[in-house]
Design an enzyme around this catalytic site. Sequence first.
Site, short mmCIF file in Angstrom:
data_model
loop_
_atom_site.label_atom_id
_atom_site.label_comp_id
_atom_site.label_asym_id
_atom_site.label_seq_id
_atom_site.Cartn_x
_atom_site.Cartn_y
_atom_site.Cartn_z
N HIS A 87 0.89 -1.28 -0.08
CA HIS A 87 0.05 -0.24 0.39
C HIS A 87 0.94 1.54 -0.62
O HIS A 87 0.14 2.03 -0.22
CB HIS A 87 -1.18 0.25 1.37
CG HIS A 87 -0.69 0.18 2.62
ND1 HIS A 87 -0.08 -0.55 3.41
CD2 HIS A 87 -0.19 1.27 2.93
CE1 HIS A 87 0.53 0.24 4.85
NE2 HIS A 87 0.73 1.00 4.68
N ASP A 132 0.79 -7.77 1.13
CA ASP A 132 1.30 -6.30 1.51
C ASP A 132 2.92 -6.10 1.33
O ASP A 132 2.95 -5.25 2.51
CB ASP A 132 0.01 -5.53 3.56
CG ASP A 132 0.06 -3.95 2.50
OD1 ASP A 132 -0.07 -3.36 1.58
OD2 ASP A 132 0.12 -3.82 3.27
N SER A 179 4.24 2.11 8.27
CA SER A 179 4.49 1.50 6.79
C SER A 179 5.56 0.98 6.92
O SER A 179 6.39 1.95 5.45
CB SER A 179 3.21 2.19 6.21
OG SER A 179 2.56 1.69 6.62
#
Length: 463
Positions: free
Chosen positions: A118, A148, A222
Amino acid sequence: MKNLANLFFVSLLSGATTLGAYKLFIENNAPQSKLSIASESFAKNVGLGAENVDFTVAADNAVHTVVHVKNMTTYNVPSDPFMEYFFGQRGGGGQQTQVGTGSGVIISEDGYIVTNNHVIQNATELEVTLNNNKTYKAKLIGTDSKMDIALLKVDANEKLPYATFGNSDTIKVGEWVLAVGNPYNLTSTVTAGIVSAKARDLTNNGIQSFIQTDAAVNPGNSGGALVNTRGELVGINTMISSQTGSYVGYSFAVPSNLARKIVEDLMEFGNVQRGVLGVEGGELNGNSSKELGIKETQGFYVNKVYKNSGAEKGGIRKGDVITQLDNQKVTGFATLSSYINTKRPNDIVKVSVVRDGNTVTLSVPLTKKELVNYEYNGFELEDIDVADKKRFRLSSGVKIKEITNEKFQEYAQELKGSIILAVDGQKITSMEQASKLLNSKSETQKFRIEVITQDGQRLQMLL
């Protein structure tokens, strides 16, 4: 004295022979990886409070391996004909660039970097900044949207510092970990916490299995590193649990064993090689065990074994309770799928099941997903391939391979080869989700599906 010398010589020779045998038969037969993997270590900071644990070495090692990732996405903005007609000016048409940021972890000295899917999704240009403020253009090698994970590559004119992969299977709840990220391009930052839980499934379909930690992680972190107190990479930070968008106590990381397997697949094959067991069922608890009339309250209950699957070939039966895979205890679907996701087609897994009160261990070869017949409530399904995704501009859905239920035969011509986009208004994102939704429908219950046919028509059908 002579006997003592002889005894010393024999002991020395015996030790050398043992070491040589280990090098020849064990080390040489160990699976090779292009990535740096930590050797098993039993040194733990057991029973130590935070004030007694030295985080400095781990932090110093980790901060130099974590990078800032900038994602630039260029998109076309349509012009506004109203503005053009009445005011003689373009109404916002043309191209605009949107910038997103995140973190990543260098995993090889020649510039491979792992991050979250993402973080780089839809990027038209990627830029990576190291902890020493050097900036490089990055190339996308491959992604795994389900887990992911994404793999990038930079071409640097020097050897880069890189993270060593630890064994995420051996970390324990309560163990100290550090979360390292580079969210605002201000060089890497470090927070500390403990492992709060393992095998967390936030999607309720058992596909993903996260490490949960209370180390503070905020947006922009992230793709950063979760490391143990020895500085070994045990996870890739991927999300937080928050209603405000800021950290409130829980964050989640993709386990390093799973991330490493995905990265190695992308390096070697260009895509992710997924082996499947080929079973359907559910995890046990007190209520479900009582309903099934069994004693076991932990494990995975097998309700169905798919045709042509490794489970069928290996002898797993309906009614078995899977309690262990190799040396890993199975407490439910999340722990089962987490371990299987680290394996490839044709790998052999030792599956321990409880059958009629006895424990049986079976050797099960994992199968390629596309070779298994997945049948749900009269639909035989398969994943959509790259060609269909490109042709219909889809990112998700499942394809109807065959209709096996007689009550749907009147729709077979329209449905066969079509792609299911939604069931009762719920978007289909995976085979597992389609399974859960379709199998929840009874024989007499009507449900609505949205499909796109092979000639491109979108249909809503009440079945």
